[in-house]
Scaffold this active site. Sequence first.
Site, PDB file in Angstrom:
ATOM      1  N   ASP A   7       0.872  -1.172   0.000  1.00 44.94           N
ATOM      2  CA  ASP A   7       0.000   0.000   0.000  1.00 44.94           C
ATOM      3  C   ASP A   7       0.915   1.229   0.000  1.00 44.94           C
ATOM      4  O   ASP A   7       2.129   1.114   0.193  1.00 44.94           O
ATOM      5  CB  ASP A   7      -0.874  -0.007   1.268  1.00 44.94           C
ATOM      6  CG  ASP A   7      -1.811   1.198   1.340  1.00 44.94           C
ATOM      7  OD1 ASP A   7      -2.269   1.674   0.280  1.00 44.94           O
ATOM      8  OD2 ASP A   7      -2.082   1.681   2.457  1.00 44.94           O
ATOM      9  N   SER A   8       0.303   2.383  -0.181  1.00 46.32           N
ATOM     10  CA  SER A   8       1.084   3.621  -0.082  1.00 46.32           C
ATOM     11  C   SER A   8       1.582   3.823   1.345  1.00 46.32           C
ATOM     12  O   SER A   8       2.541   4.557   1.570  1.00 46.32           O
ATOM     13  CB  SER A   8       0.196   4.803  -0.460  1.00 46.32           C
ATOM     14  OG  SER A   8      -0.923   4.844   0.398  1.00 46.32           O
ATOM     15  N   TYR A  39      -0.971   8.399  -2.192  1.00 43.85           N
ATOM     16  CA  TYR A  39      -1.128   8.133  -3.625  1.00 43.85           C
ATOM     17  C   TYR A  39      -2.358   8.859  -4.182  1.00 43.85           C
ATOM     18  O   TYR A  39      -2.426   9.164  -5.372  1.00 43.85           O
ATOM     19  CB  TYR A  39      -1.333   6.628  -3.877  1.00 43.85           C
ATOM     20  CG  TYR A  39      -0.091   5.771  -3.855  1.00 43.85           C
ATOM     21  CD1 TYR A  39       1.156   6.261  -3.482  1.00 43.85           C
ATOM     22  CD2 TYR A  39      -0.179   4.422  -4.231  1.00 43.85           C
ATOM     23  CE1 TYR A  39       2.266   5.441  -3.461  1.00 43.85           C
ATOM     24  CE2 TYR A  39       0.936   3.594  -4.227  1.00 43.85           C
ATOM     25  CZ  TYR A  39       2.157   4.106  -3.829  1.00 43.85           C
ATOM     26  OH  TYR A  39       3.247   3.298  -3.819  1.00 43.85           O
ATOM     27  N   CYS A  70      -4.497  -1.491  -1.837  1.00 48.29           N
ATOM     28  CA  CYS A  70      -4.673  -0.058  -2.052  1.00 48.29           C
ATOM     29  C   CYS A  70      -5.665   0.107  -3.199  1.00 48.29           C
ATOM     30  O   CYS A  70      -5.401  -0.312  -4.332  1.00 48.29           O
ATOM     31  CB  CYS A  70      -3.319   0.536  -2.420  1.00 48.29           C
ATOM     32  SG  CYS A  70      -3.369   2.280  -2.837  1.00 48.29           S
ATOM     33  N   THR A  72      -6.520   2.824  -4.570  1.00 50.84           N
ATOM     34  CA  THR A  72      -6.023   3.839  -5.493  1.00 50.84           C
ATOM     35  C   THR A  72      -5.079   3.210  -6.519  1.00 50.84           C
ATOM     36  O   THR A  72      -5.225   3.413  -7.737  1.00 50.84           O
ATOM     37  CB  THR A  72      -5.292   4.937  -4.690  1.00 50.84           C
ATOM     38  OG1 THR A  72      -6.150   5.382  -3.641  1.00 50.84           O
ATOM     39  CG2 THR A  72      -4.902   6.098  -5.564  1.00 50.84           C
ATOM     40  N   GLU A 148      -1.946   8.032   8.757  1.00 50.40           N
ATOM     41  CA  GLU A 148      -0.475   7.921   8.757  1.00 50.40           C
ATOM     42  C   GLU A 148       0.128   8.520  10.033  1.00 50.40           C
ATOM     43  O   GLU A 148       1.182   8.093  10.480  1.00 50.40           O
ATOM     44  CB  GLU A 148       0.117   8.604   7.520  1.00 50.40           C
ATOM     45  CG  GLU A 148      -0.115   7.844   6.225  1.00 50.40           C
ATOM     46  CD  GLU A 148       0.555   6.455   6.205  1.00 50.40           C
ATOM     47  OE1 GLU A 148       1.717   6.346   6.599  1.00 50.40           O
ATOM     48  OE2 GLU A 148      -0.119   5.481   5.799  1.00 50.40           O
ATOM     49  N   CYS A 180     -11.050   2.909   0.813  1.00 49.05           N
ATOM     50  CA  CYS A 180      -9.612   3.175   0.946  1.00 49.05           C
ATOM     51  C   CYS A 180      -9.176   2.391   2.177  1.00 49.05           C
ATOM     52  O   CYS A 180      -9.841   2.462   3.230  1.00 49.05           O
ATOM     53  CB  CYS A 180      -9.371   4.671   1.146  1.00 49.05           C
ATOM     54  SG  CYS A 180      -7.670   5.072   1.620  1.00 49.05           S
ATOM     55  N   THR A 181      -8.080   1.671   2.048  1.00 54.77           N
ATOM     56  CA  THR A 181      -7.687   0.806   3.166  1.00 54.77           C
ATOM     57  C   THR A 181      -7.250   1.606   4.397  1.00 54.77           C
ATOM     58  O   THR A 181      -7.229   1.070   5.499  1.00 54.77           O
ATOM     59  CB  THR A 181      -6.557  -0.157   2.730  1.00 54.77           C
ATOM     60  OG1 THR A 181      -5.512   0.599   2.102  1.00 54.77           O
ATOM     61  CG2 THR A 181      -7.080  -1.208   1.781  1.00 54.77           C
ATOM     62  N   HIS A 182      -6.925   2.876   4.205  1.00 57.11           N
ATOM     63  CA  HIS A 182      -6.596   3.713   5.357  1.00 57.11           C
ATOM     64  C   HIS A 182      -7.824   4.044   6.200  1.00 57.11           C
ATOM     65  O   HIS A 182      -7.686   4.572   7.301  1.00 57.11           O
ATOM     66  CB  HIS A 182      -5.987   5.044   4.888  1.00 57.11           C
ATOM     67  CG  HIS A 182      -4.526   4.989   4.578  1.00 57.11           C
ATOM     68  ND1 HIS A 182      -4.050   4.534   3.372  1.00 57.11           N
ATOM     69  CD2 HIS A 182      -3.438   5.332   5.309  1.00 57.11           C
ATOM     70  CE1 HIS A 182      -2.715   4.622   3.373  1.00 57.11           C
ATOM     71  NE2 HIS A 182      -2.329   5.096   4.534  1.00 57.11           N
TER      72      HIS A 182
HETATM   73  N1  DGL Z   1      -4.736   3.188   1.112  1.00 57.56           N
HETATM   74  C1  DGL Z   1      -4.927   3.622  -0.191  1.00 57.56           C
HETATM   75  C2  DGL Z   1      -6.236   3.187  -0.821  1.00 57.56           C
HETATM   76  O1  DGL Z   1      -6.785   2.187  -0.448  1.00 57.56           O
HETATM   77  C3  DGL Z   1      -4.385   4.941  -0.660  1.00 57.56           C
HETATM   78  C4  DGL Z   1      -4.261   6.094   0.273  1.00 57.56           C
HETATM   79  C5  DGL Z   1      -3.375   7.178  -0.324  1.00 57.56           C
HETATM   80  O2  DGL Z   1      -2.172   6.960  -0.343  1.00 57.56           O
HETATM   81  O3  DGL Z   1      -3.907   8.207  -0.749  1.00 57.56           O
HETATM   82  O4  DGL Z   1      -6.716   3.822  -1.718  1.00 57.56           O
END
Ligand code: DGL
Length: 272
Positions: A7-8, A39, A70, A72, A148, A180-182
């Site tokens: 992931d990012s 990302y 991710c 994205t 983050e 988004c996984t975040h």
């Molecule tokens: N965790 C990522 C996703 O699922 C990307 C978050 C990012 O870096 O903007 O999209």
Amino acid sequence: MKIGIFDSGFGGLSVLHEAYHQLPNEEYFFYADRKHVPYGTKTKEQIIEYADEIAGFLVGKGIQALVVACNTATSVAIENLRHKYSIPILGMEPAVKPAVEGTDDKKILVIATPVTVREDKLKNLLKKVDGEHRVDLLPLPGLVEFAEKGIFDGQAVKEYMLQELSGYDLDAYCALVLGCTHFNYFKPVYREIFGNKIALVDGNRGTVRHLADVLSLDNISCDNRNIEIQDIDEMKEVYKTTYFISGDEIKDEQMLKLITKYHNRLEFVRNI
Ligand code: DGL
């Protein structure tokens, strides 16, 4: 089996954590591209380049499958990766289909990064599964930054969310799709804002189930076990994971300790 997950940043830990539940006997190589996070506000070309470099790096470690944890990177880079590497490569996309199929006729809100919201992959998915136009899309890049920094609760997160949601009728929604996984870390805040009735839908369980299928792995029974990681040794030895930040193996104890905290947060929010 050796499985690469990237992931990012630390959003992808939510997929790794789910893999600890369902596939605890595999060996993992987790890569967070924190040098380039986020990302979600980068160009397509940049993300394709980062993803390619990471996939090459992990393939070099001998992985037998790769999970792009991710949404994205999946939306813009997965085709390129599949074209280039012959191992199974799984991506993630917002779990709109289960949200549409599993809920009544109220609306569904998909939150994701600006790239995911803008790209054709999600638009094409909506064309297929959202015939009744129940789905609204909202980019929330600020949540990536909070995640983050390890800020998962509190006034700042809530205020950011409320600000971004100010034009929305919150009662109109029956499901919130975490695209988004975040975004998994913030489930208590979503509950505070949307209440207990809204379904919080993410793609992690489905992605790991799919991984088990693709690799013909036995999906192990500790799905419902509480996985709280006590210390770094347990994380490294019991769950056999090597962590990387943008190409460098993480050996620093403070950073590894921080990762155990992220895992434990994910355990805490898993069934919210
Ligand atoms: N965790 C990522 C996703 O699922 C990307 C978050 C990012 O870096 O903007 O999209």
